[in-house]
Design a protein around this motif. Structure first.
Motif, PDB file in Angstrom:
ATOM      1  N   ASP A  89       0.838  -1.198   0.000  1.00 35.37           N
ATOM      2  CA  ASP A  89       0.000   0.000   0.000  1.00 35.37           C
ATOM      3  C   ASP A  89       0.880   1.257   0.000  1.00 35.37           C
ATOM      4  OD1 ASP A  89      -2.088   1.751   0.155  1.00 35.37           O
ATOM      5  OD2 ASP A  89      -2.352   1.535   2.308  1.00 35.37           O
ATOM      6  N   TYR A  90       1.871   1.293   0.870  1.00 34.99           N
ATOM      7  CA  TYR A  90       2.767   2.442   0.972  1.00 34.99           C
ATOM      8  C   TYR A  90       3.541   2.652  -0.334  1.00 34.99           C
ATOM      9  CZ  TYR A  90       7.012   5.020   2.140  1.00 34.99           C
ATOM     10  OH  TYR A  90       8.046   5.901   2.136  1.00 34.99           O
ATOM     11  N   LEU A  91       4.033   1.561  -0.926  1.00 36.64           N
ATOM     12  CA  LEU A  91       4.821   1.678  -2.147  1.00 36.64           C
ATOM     13  C   LEU A  91       3.984   2.208  -3.306  1.00 36.64           C
ATOM     14  CD1 LEU A  91       6.863  -1.659  -2.008  1.00 36.64           C
ATOM     15  CD2 LEU A  91       7.660   0.640  -1.463  1.00 36.64           C
ATOM     16  N   LEU A  92       2.758   1.703  -3.450  1.00 38.89           N
ATOM     17  CA  LEU A  92       1.893   2.144  -4.550  1.00 38.89           C
ATOM     18  C   LEU A  92       1.541   3.623  -4.407  1.00 38.89           C
ATOM     19  CD1 LEU A  92      -0.466  -0.944  -4.890  1.00 38.89           C
ATOM     20  CD2 LEU A  92       1.158  -0.132  -6.598  1.00 38.89           C
ATOM     21  N   LYS A  93       1.229   4.059  -3.183  1.00 39.42           N
ATOM     22  CA  LYS A  93       0.894   5.469  -2.974  1.00 39.42           C
ATOM     23  C   LYS A  93       2.091   6.367  -3.275  1.00 39.42           C
ATOM     24  CE  LYS A  93      -2.799   4.872   0.432  1.00 39.42           C
ATOM     25  NZ  LYS A  93      -3.214   5.091   1.833  1.00 39.42           N
ATOM     26  N   LYS A  94       3.272   5.903  -2.925  1.00 38.30           N
ATOM     27  CA  LYS A  94       4.479   6.685  -3.196  1.00 38.30           C
ATOM     28  C   LYS A  94       4.707   6.841  -4.697  1.00 38.30           C
ATOM     29  CE  LYS A  94       9.419   6.929  -2.110  1.00 38.30           C
ATOM     30  NZ  LYS A  94      10.544   6.254  -1.437  1.00 38.30           N
ATOM     31  N   VAL A  95       4.518   5.760  -5.436  1.00 39.41           N
ATOM     32  CA  VAL A  95       4.670   5.825  -6.895  1.00 39.41           C
ATOM     33  C   VAL A  95       3.633   6.768  -7.493  1.00 39.41           C
ATOM     34  CG1 VAL A  95       4.492   4.504  -9.030  1.00 39.41           C
ATOM     35  CG2 VAL A  95       5.697   3.539  -7.075  1.00 39.41           C
TER      36      VAL A  95
ATOM     37  N   PHE B 206       9.363  -7.488  -9.324  1.00 41.05           N
ATOM     38  CA  PHE B 206       8.183  -6.719  -9.722  1.00 41.05           C
ATOM     39  C   PHE B 206       8.563  -5.272  -9.991  1.00 41.05           C
ATOM     40  CE2 PHE B 206       8.440  -6.258  -5.160  1.00 41.05           C
ATOM     41  CZ  PHE B 206       8.103  -4.925  -4.919  1.00 41.05           C
ATOM     42  N   VAL B 207       7.700  -4.617 -10.768  1.00 39.32           N
ATOM     43  CA  VAL B 207       7.872  -3.208 -11.102  1.00 39.32           C
ATOM     44  C   VAL B 207       6.522  -2.512 -10.929  1.00 39.32           C
ATOM     45  CG1 VAL B 207       8.509  -1.539 -12.889  1.00 39.32           C
ATOM     46  CG2 VAL B 207       9.670  -3.740 -12.793  1.00 39.32           C
ATOM     47  N   TYR B 208       6.537  -1.379 -10.246  1.00 37.27           N
ATOM     48  CA  TYR B 208       5.379  -0.497 -10.198  1.00 37.27           C
ATOM     49  C   TYR B 208       5.672   0.687 -11.123  1.00 37.27           C
ATOM     50  CZ  TYR B 208       3.832  -2.984  -5.991  1.00 37.27           C
ATOM     51  OH  TYR B 208       3.417  -3.944  -5.111  1.00 37.27           O
ATOM     52  N   GLU B 209       5.003   0.741 -12.253  1.00 40.07           N
ATOM     53  CA  GLU B 209       5.295   1.749 -13.273  1.00 40.07           C
ATOM     54  C   GLU B 209       4.133   2.729 -13.364  1.00 40.07           C
ATOM     55  OE1 GLU B 209       7.529   3.635 -16.152  1.00 40.07           O
ATOM     56  OE2 GLU B 209       8.116   1.842 -15.053  1.00 40.07           O
ATOM     57  N   PRO B 210       4.368   4.048 -13.089  1.00 38.45           N
ATOM     58  CA  PRO B 210       3.279   5.035 -13.205  1.00 38.45           C
ATOM     59  C   PRO B 210       2.944   5.296 -14.664  1.00 38.45           C
ATOM     60  CG  PRO B 210       5.345   6.142 -12.751  1.00 38.45           C
ATOM     61  CD  PRO B 210       5.647   4.667 -12.696  1.00 38.45           C
ATOM     62  N   LEU B 211       1.662   5.449 -14.948  1.00 34.03           N
ATOM     63  CA  LEU B 211       1.204   5.764 -16.309  1.00 34.03           C
ATOM     64  C   LEU B 211       0.617   7.172 -16.297  1.00 34.03           C
ATOM     65  CD1 LEU B 211      -0.547   2.424 -17.292  1.00 34.03           C
ATOM     66  CD2 LEU B 211       1.782   3.148 -17.745  1.00 34.03           C
ATOM     67  N   LYS B 212       1.140   8.025 -17.142  1.00 29.76           N
ATOM     68  CA  LYS B 212       0.716   9.417 -17.157  1.00 29.76           C
ATOM     69  C   LYS B 212      -0.485   9.611 -18.078  1.00 29.76           C
ATOM     70  CE  LYS B 212       5.186  11.523 -16.080  1.00 29.76           C
ATOM     71  NZ  LYS B 212       6.216  12.472 -16.526  1.00 29.76           N
ATOM     72  N   ASP B 213      -1.414  10.479 -17.612  1.00 31.51           N
ATOM     73  CA  ASP B 213      -2.526  10.882 -18.458  1.00 31.51           C
ATOM     74  C   ASP B 213      -2.062  11.984 -19.399  1.00 31.51           C
ATOM     75  OD1 ASP B 213      -4.271   9.098 -17.362  1.00 31.51           O
ATOM     76  OD2 ASP B 213      -5.041  10.486 -15.851  1.00 31.51           O
ATOM     77  N   ALA B 214      -2.980  12.435 -20.264  1.00 30.06           N
ATOM     78  CA  ALA B 214      -2.608  13.432 -21.269  1.00 30.06           C
ATOM     79  C   ALA B 214      -2.139  14.733 -20.634  1.00 30.06           C
ATOM     80  CB  ALA B 214      -3.801  13.702 -22.195  1.00 30.06           C
ATOM     81  N   ASP B 215      -2.682  15.104 -19.465  1.00 30.32           N
ATOM     82  CA  ASP B 215      -2.284  16.352 -18.821  1.00 30.32           C
ATOM     83  C   ASP B 215      -1.044  16.198 -17.958  1.00 30.32           C
ATOM     84  OD1 ASP B 215      -3.272  14.803 -16.824  1.00 30.32           O
ATOM     85  OD2 ASP B 215      -4.825  16.217 -16.166  1.00 30.32           O
TER      86      ASP B 215
END
Length: 899
Positions: free
Chosen positions: A357-363, A392-401
């Motif tokens: 939970d902590y890792l995902l929120k940080k990403v 494992f990898v937690y990769e953030p995906l950016k929206d258009a903005d």
């Protein structure tokens, strides 16, 4: 005196009455000739602008209708009673010859939209007139004055000039933007278009066309929709707006062009459309970019779903599960239903307690990916808890903005290959299509003076809020691109058109790409006068292309990290493209190219037909293709390949491409073969001594009974029972080995099915005193199958029912006929099976898990063997169960086999 002829006349009549005429060459009013009085009476009482020059001095008179043409702070009121030369000094040289012509007995004059500047409103103004000079006769019937009737047309002339200039500017803008224009008369069915549109249609520019000809240029698939859009626009209730997107085909070259049409209908007082006109814009490149984007996104999702590594996409602050593949579900030990429409913590509550939970929120907050190696987790495999190591990898995906609202999780099971420590990561796929023609800025450059007029959008594209001098726009161009711009301008002077793409640097130092295109216009001598054109911000288009390229590169890295070879087959041309890893999996050199048919020749003959059939079936049904088969490398070695893929379809549902991935499982197959060989040898070697021990135990039991040693004989009997169990286990092991090797023998005959079932029930009933087996058998008749093997399945299902019903006394065996197949179900009321384990019960070595595991001995092979027997008989086997309430195992086989 009676001055009735000037008693009215409004403001001008009052002005005449107020003048001291005794000081004027005309003299007192009472001495004016009757002809002058009559003429003035007509002028003053007329609502049409009139003017009079009278007598040798050409004294000026005018009426109220003429007075507005004199303006403010000008000739009025002083012009009344002045001589012509005094009143009109600025134009006297123009009008005096006309007056003289009339007074000399010549014909009346007529001038239309004549420019005659006059002094009014405090300055000399350009004024346009339509006027006539005609003679005014005295009592001697000779011209004594000039009667002027006139209309000021300044506003009309200026309006016409403005319209002409606007038309020219509109035509320049249309040509610069390369728009096709059209005008349709629904009453006459006449269709008019500009030259560009006719060229697109492949029609001669001097050809007259009607609506039918224009519609024939539209691709057949779009023609009906266009016709409906036109009819809708011609309906008054629709508002007259026309908008459509369709494909046109050049009649000469066959070139297809996707266009966007916009138009507006005009209606008469009866609400009947009498005109529909508009423009066509070529959006072929824009549509191609959109299709490429959608295709790439679909490929991205398909690769996630088909990848043999675990992948899941989480969305929002609560980490809602947006997409998850089967590999991840298997790794987590969960079913797809447990993830459907849930957050990650609802589907995997244990993950929250492990710190994920902590890792995902940080990403999500920082936008920085998190990589984890050899993470220890507990997973359910084969019904048992196991310690599993994952990268494992937690990769953030950016929206258009630029905001982050999703995270892609990639998980790889590295328990058995910790020495290789692979990473799999995939990047976000975001693309925004280039702006359409509505985003064009326009400019008009005077090539003689260097002055340039720009639109607001033009200024915005260069980073300015207001119009600035031309030098500022030039300075905004990136220093490295100035030479490119200069060359484009020099070339434009030769070819008449300009086109280039450069970078501009805004005042905030940000860099943007622009595309400039336009046309040069010349005078009659061929000298360049103007450059009219458009500018478009292409920054997003370039970024999108770069982003798509990066995504494809990241996908290739992910596939290579997982030793996954990928390929794409064009189903029309049969051309195939594959990655370097795919080459490695087939023992080929990097970049080696093969056709699809050449590639199929690598497949061993006994697998080739099944592979082709599986691919064809997947294409036909739209399902995912999966297969395991052997190939022969160029060096002659045999390798095992595991492959999966799926077809893609066009908008009509026709398959166009087939995308797949492959994985070399040779090592896994070799280990499986070694295991099967060991089990077969061990089982075979155990069978003989066990048979001998069983015979000795039975002999000893009879000897002890004769001696009266009842207690010792009972021990021999229990030993014999345990030996029976051991014999059954050895038999199962031998059967599994034969199943895996395809050597399990079958002997098909016609037999009474229910009789076989009753015999199996009676035999098993003798072995249990606790359970009562009930027969619920419908009439079945004769069945063509292997009687011993089918009986083995029935007995296996009843034995399991007894084993897993320790607290229940009843077992029910059902039989019936459904769709030319025999259906058999064995129902118990025992411990049942958890829902998430139902899909595992027919796997090799699967046993019941949980606190009761030690109570139920066995190798977990019976159901696996049974499922293989039923498959071989052309049937199917299944189970339904409720934990704590019992299970119902069923199978069906055809009454008559066709092969």
């Amino acid at each position: 005196m009676n001055f009735g002829f000037i008693s009215g006349g409004g403001e001008c009549g009052a002005l005449i009455r107020s003048i001291d005429w005794t000081k004027n060459p005309l003299g007192p009013i009472e001495k004016w000739p009757q002809s002058l009085r009559t003429t003035l009476s007509i002028i003053l009482n007329s609502k049409f602008p009139m003017f009079l020059f009278w007598g040798p001095e050409l004294i000026c008179f005018y009426n109220d209708a003429y007075r507005p043409s004199l303006g403010m702070d000008g000739k009025h009121p002083n012009a009344m009673g002045q001589t012509g030369a005094e009143a009109w000094p600025e134009i006297w040289e123009i009008i005096k010859p006309l007056i003289d012509q009339v007074l000399s007995g010549g014909e009346a004059t007529w001038s239309e939209d004549q420019l005659i500047p006059i002094y009014r409103n405090g300055k000399i103004e350009d004024v346009y007139w339509t006027f006539s000079y005609s003679p005014a006769y005295d009592e001697t019937e000779k011209p004594a004055g000039v009667f002027v009737t006139c209309t000021e047309n300044t506003q009309k002339v200026n309006t016409l000039k403005a319209l002409s200039e606007s038309k020219d500017e509109l035509e320049f803008a249309i040509n610069a933007a390369e728009l096709g224009t059209w005008d349709y008369n629904p009453i006459t069915n006449k269709f008019i278009s500009n030259t560009r549109l006719k060229r697109w249609f492949g029609i001669s520019t001097d050809t007259e066309i009607d609506l039918k000809t224009a519609l024939n240029a539209i691709a057949e698939k779009d023609r009906k929709n266009v016709q409906e859009a036109i009819l809708n626009a011609l309906d008054y209730s629709s508002g007259g707006n026309y908008k459509a997107k369709y494909t046109i085909i050049n009649a000469k070259t066959g070139k297809e062009r996707i266009v966007k049409a916009k138009g507006k209908a005009l209606f008469n007082e009866q609400n009947i459309a009498y005109r529909l006109n508009g423009t066509l814009q070529d959006i072929t490149e824009e549509v191609a970019a959109q299709n490429a984007f959608r295709e790439s996104e679909e490929n991205f999702r398909n690769l996630i779903l088909q990848a043999p590594v675990g992948m899941i996409i989480l969305k929002g602050e609560n980490f809602f599960v947006e997409l998850v593949n089967d590999t991840y579900l298997k790794l987590a030990g969960k079913t797809r239903k447990e993830f459907a429409e849930k957050t990650l913590w609802e589907a995997l509550p244990e993950s929250k307690t492990l710190g994920f939970d902590y890792l995902l929120k940080k990403v999500m907050q920082t936008g920085i990916a998190h990589h984890g190696n050899e993470q220890v987790i507990t997973s359910i495999r084969n019904g048992q808890k196991e310690t599993v190591y994952i990268n494992f990898v937690y990769e953030p995906l950016k929206d258009a903005d630029g905001s982050i609202n999703r995270i892609m999780v990639v998980a790889i099971d590295v328990t058995e290959i910790l020495e290789s420590k692979r990473k799999i990561q995939d990047a976000e796929e975001r693309a925004r299509l280039a702006s359409a023609a509505a985003g064009l800025g326009t400019f008009d450059l005077d090539l003689r003076t260097g002055e340039m007029t720009t639109s607001e959008r033009f200024d915005e594209i260069f980073g300015y809020k207001l119009h600035v001098p031309r030098s500022n726009y030039v300075s905004a161009i990136h220093p490295d691109d100035h030479e490119l711009r200069l060359n484009a301008h020099r070339r434009a002077l030769d070819i008449g058109r300009i086109y280039y793409e450069v970078r501009v640097v805004w005042q905030d130092k940000s860099i943007h790409w622009i595309r400039v295109q336009g046309k040069i216009y010349y005078d009659g001598d061929g000298k360049a006068l103007r450059m009219l054109g458009t500018v478009m911000d292409t920054t997003q288009q370039r970024n999108d292309k770069e982003e798509l390229l990066q995504i494809n590169q990241r996908l290739e890295i992910a596939l290579e990290a997982g030793r996954l070879g990928s390929y794409e087959l064009d189903l029309k041309t049969r051309k195939i493209r594959f990655s370097d890893q795919f080459n490695k999996n087939y023992g080929l050199l990097p970049k080696k190219k093969l056709s699809y048919d050449e590639l199929l020749n690598f497949v061993e003959p006994n697998f080739k037909a099944d592979v082709i059939s599986a691919i064809d079936t997947a294409i036909l049904t739209g399902t995912i293709y999966q297969a395991e088969y052997q190939i022969r490398w160029p060096d002659g070695s045999i390798h095992w390949i595991k492959e999966s893929g799926k077809a893609q379809y066009d908008e009509k549902g026709n398959p166009i491409t087939f995308i797949g991935v492959s994985f070399d499982i040779t090592e896994t197959k070799q280990l499986q073969q070694q295991k099967d060989d060991f089990i077969g040898i061990a089982s075979h070697e155990l069978k003989t001594p066990v048979t001998s021990i069983k015979a000795y135990a039975q002999v000893l039991e009879r000897i002890l009974l004769k001696k009266g040693d009842i207690k010792e004989a009972e021990l021999m009997k229990k030993m014999d029972s345990q030996l029976n169990r051991l014999t059954n286990l050895i038999g199962d092991l031998l059967d599994v080995t034969k199943v895996n090797l395809g050597k399990l023998q079958y002997n098909h005959t016609h037999f009474d099915f229910n009789e076989m079932v009753r015999f199996a029930i009676e035999e098993l009933q003798r072995t249990t005193e606790i359970h009562h087996i009930l027969a619920d058998l419908q009439e079945v008749g004769l069945v063509y199958a292997d009687k011993e093997r089918v009986s083995q399945v029935v007995t296996n299902l009843m034995t399991n029912a007894i084993k897993y019903s320790p607290d229940s006394e009843q077992i029910v065996v059902h039989s019936s006929i459904e769709n030319n197949s025999v259906v058999v179900c064995v129902e118990d009321f025992g411990i049942g099976i958890a829902e998430n384990n139902l899909n595992k019960v027919f796997e090799q070595f699967y046993r019941v898990s949980g606190s009761m595991q030690h109570t139920f001995p066995g190798l977990g092979l019976g159901l696996y063997i049974s499922s293989e027997i039923i498959k071989r008989e052309g049937g199917k086997i299944w189970v339904s169960s409720t934990e704590g309430k019992g299970s119902k195992f069923c199978f069906s086989i055809p009454i008559q086999r066709t092969n």
